[in-house]
Design a protein around this motif. Sequence first.
Motif, PDB file in Angstrom:
ATOM      1  N   UNK A 139       0.798  -1.228   0.000  1.00 24.81           N
ATOM      2  CA  UNK A 139       0.000   0.000   0.000  1.00 24.81           C
ATOM      3  C   UNK A 139       0.829   1.275   0.000  1.00 24.81           C
ATOM      4  N   UNK A 140       2.130   1.166   0.212  1.00 27.71           N
ATOM      5  CA  UNK A 140       2.966   2.359   0.303  1.00 27.71           C
ATOM      6  C   UNK A 140       2.878   3.066   1.650  1.00 27.71           C
ATOM      7  N   UNK A 141       2.131   2.516   2.593  1.00 24.92           N
ATOM      8  CA  UNK A 141       1.979   3.118   3.922  1.00 24.92           C
ATOM      9  C   UNK A 141       3.060   2.548   4.823  1.00 24.92           C
ATOM     10  N   UNK A 142       3.938   3.433   5.323  1.00 23.13           N
ATOM     11  CA  UNK A 142       5.091   2.991   6.095  1.00 23.13           C
ATOM     12  C   UNK A 142       4.863   2.957   7.587  1.00 23.13           C
ATOM     13  N   UNK A 143       5.836   2.406   8.287  1.00 23.83           N
ATOM     14  CA  UNK A 143       5.767   2.244   9.736  1.00 23.83           C
ATOM     15  C   UNK A 143       5.580   3.591  10.447  1.00 23.83           C
ATOM     16  N   UNK A 144       6.132   4.651   9.905  1.00 23.61           N
ATOM     17  CA  UNK A 144       5.977   5.970  10.512  1.00 23.61           C
ATOM     18  C   UNK A 144       4.593   6.565  10.344  1.00 23.61           C
ATOM     19  N   UNK A 145       3.764   5.944   9.513  1.00 28.18           N
ATOM     20  CA  UNK A 145       2.417   6.443   9.241  1.00 28.18           C
ATOM     21  C   UNK A 145       1.347   5.794  10.108  1.00 28.18           C
ATOM     22  N   UNK A 146       1.749   4.824  10.959  1.00 30.48           N
ATOM     23  CA  UNK A 146       0.762   4.060  11.710  1.00 30.48           C
ATOM     24  C   UNK A 146       1.161   3.940  13.186  1.00 30.48           C
ATOM     25  N   UNK A 147       0.150   3.660  13.994  1.00 34.41           N
ATOM     26  CA  UNK A 147       0.336   3.348  15.420  1.00 34.41           C
ATOM     27  C   UNK A 147      -0.290   1.985  15.656  1.00 34.41           C
ATOM     28  N   UNK A 148       0.398   1.142  16.414  1.00 35.47           N
ATOM     29  CA  UNK A 148      -0.148  -0.192  16.672  1.00 35.47           C
ATOM     30  C   UNK A 148      -1.230  -0.136  17.737  1.00 35.47           C
ATOM     31  N   UNK A 149      -2.255  -0.958  17.560  1.00 39.56           N
ATOM     32  CA  UNK A 149      -3.346  -1.094  18.521  1.00 39.56           C
ATOM     33  C   UNK A 149      -3.130  -2.356  19.337  1.00 39.56           C
ATOM     34  N   UNK A 150      -3.469  -2.314  20.611  1.00 37.82           N
ATOM     35  CA  UNK A 150      -3.303  -3.487  21.457  1.00 37.82           C
ATOM     36  C   UNK A 150      -1.843  -3.708  21.796  1.00 37.82           C
ATOM     37  N   UNK A 151      -1.524  -4.879  22.305  1.00 41.81           N
ATOM     38  CA  UNK A 151      -0.155  -5.201  22.670  1.00 41.81           C
ATOM     39  C   UNK A 151       0.719  -5.436  21.461  1.00 41.81           C
ATOM     40  N   UNK A 152       2.012  -5.230  21.625  1.00 41.14           N
ATOM     41  CA  UNK A 152       2.954  -5.324  20.507  1.00 41.14           C
ATOM     42  C   UNK A 152       2.903  -6.666  19.807  1.00 41.14           C
ATOM     43  N   UNK A 153       2.791  -7.733  20.552  1.00 43.39           N
ATOM     44  CA  UNK A 153       2.766  -9.064  19.940  1.00 43.39           C
ATOM     45  C   UNK A 153       1.406  -9.737  20.115  1.00 43.39           C
ATOM     46  N   UNK A 154       0.330  -8.919  20.209  1.00 46.75           N
ATOM     47  CA  UNK A 154      -1.009  -9.492  20.360  1.00 46.75           C
ATOM     48  C   UNK A 154      -1.825  -9.236  19.090  1.00 46.75           C
ATOM     49  N   UNK A 155      -2.012 -10.280  18.289  1.00 46.12           N
ATOM     50  CA  UNK A 155      -2.821 -10.117  17.080  1.00 46.12           C
ATOM     51  C   UNK A 155      -4.290  -9.900  17.423  1.00 46.12           C
ATOM     52  N   UNK A 156      -5.014  -9.253  16.522  1.00 44.76           N
ATOM     53  CA  UNK A 156      -6.458  -9.127  16.681  1.00 44.76           C
ATOM     54  C   UNK A 156      -7.149 -10.379  16.165  1.00 44.76           C
ATOM     55  N   UNK A 157      -6.418 -11.158  15.373  1.00 44.12           N
ATOM     56  CA  UNK A 157      -6.958 -12.415  14.871  1.00 44.12           C
ATOM     57  C   UNK A 157      -5.810 -13.314  14.444  1.00 44.12           C
TER      58      UNK A 157
ATOM     59  N   UNK B 107       0.344  -1.834  -4.628  1.00 47.73           N
ATOM     60  CA  UNK B 107       1.456  -2.561  -5.226  1.00 47.73           C
ATOM     61  C   UNK B 107       0.963  -3.555  -6.262  1.00 47.73           C
ATOM     62  N   UNK B 108       1.858  -4.364  -6.759  1.00 46.85           N
ATOM     63  CA  UNK B 108       1.550  -5.306  -7.839  1.00 46.85           C
ATOM     64  C   UNK B 108       0.672  -6.489  -7.435  1.00 46.85           C
ATOM     65  N   UNK B 109       0.487  -6.719  -6.137  1.00 44.92           N
ATOM     66  CA  UNK B 109      -0.286  -7.883  -5.698  1.00 44.92           C
ATOM     67  C   UNK B 109      -1.777  -7.617  -5.594  1.00 44.92           C
ATOM     68  N   UNK B 110      -2.201  -6.384  -5.882  1.00 50.45           N
ATOM     69  CA  UNK B 110      -3.613  -6.040  -5.719  1.00 50.45           C
ATOM     70  C   UNK B 110      -4.158  -5.335  -6.960  1.00 50.45           C
ATOM     71  N   UNK B 111      -5.482  -5.465  -7.151  1.00 46.16           N
ATOM     72  CA  UNK B 111      -6.176  -4.754  -8.220  1.00 46.16           C
ATOM     73  C   UNK B 111      -6.632  -3.375  -7.756  1.00 46.16           C
ATOM     74  N   UNK B 112      -7.061  -3.317  -6.504  1.00 45.54           N
ATOM     75  CA  UNK B 112      -7.694  -2.102  -5.996  1.00 45.54           C
ATOM     76  C   UNK B 112      -7.643  -2.116  -4.470  1.00 45.54           C
ATOM     77  N   UNK B 113      -8.098  -1.031  -3.878  1.00 46.12           N
ATOM     78  CA  UNK B 113      -8.231  -0.966  -2.425  1.00 46.12           C
ATOM     79  C   UNK B 113      -9.559  -0.306  -2.081  1.00 46.12           C
ATOM     80  N   UNK B 114      -9.972  -0.499  -0.827  1.00 44.52           N
ATOM     81  CA  UNK B 114     -11.166   0.168  -0.323  1.00 44.52           C
ATOM     82  C   UNK B 114     -11.044   0.336   1.181  1.00 44.52           C
ATOM     83  N   UNK B 115     -11.769   1.328   1.700  1.00 46.63           N
ATOM     84  CA  UNK B 115     -11.912   1.523   3.139  1.00 46.63           C
ATOM     85  C   UNK B 115     -13.317   1.045   3.482  1.00 46.63           C
TER      86      UNK B 115
END
Length: 181
Positions: A99-117, A154-162
């Motif tokens: 997606x071109x969205x880098x680590x500096x553009x996001x904040x993690x939710x929940x615990x560092x090593x706790x997946x939501x799924x 990127x090359x692995x996707x056709x499109x994106x949506x929110x």
Amino acid sequence: MAIQLEKISGVVGGYLMQYPDESQALAPLVEAVGRGFDFTSRRRYPAHITAGAALLDSSGRLLQIHHRALGQWLPPGGHSEPDDKSLVATALRELEEETGIGVGDVEQLGGEEMPVRIGVYPIPADELRGEPAHRHFDFLFGFRAAGPVEVRIGHEAFAYRWRALNEVDERELGRRLMVLR
């Protein structure tokens, strides 16, 4: 250095403590971890790990990409690479690649090593890549955009949506993300 199996075991154990009702669905993953099977490489069969990013925008909508190979709308994610030091690092690298969205553009939710799924998914054979049918042990981590973001597919996707979280019901993902945001 690949992600250590002890780290993966710890993540799975912590997740199952929080979501014990998923133990049956995750039994193949727990069994593989218990056997010491190294599933960190995408060339390991009959299963290997993947990690993804459930990214929310400022309105609380989930970013999904239309994945070329699977033909489905999914959160950005993919296979672990030898240089990934953690499952979260895999998710963040894949988010940027897809997606071109880098680590500096996001904040993690929940615990560092706790997946939501965590999910166990069948993947069909891909003759072009020489891959037999197998399973993905998929770790999805929650993130929030730290501000406005520009999506560059990127090359692995056709499109994106929110997508609004109340429209997301896969394994209670929408509900879990609502709680974290």
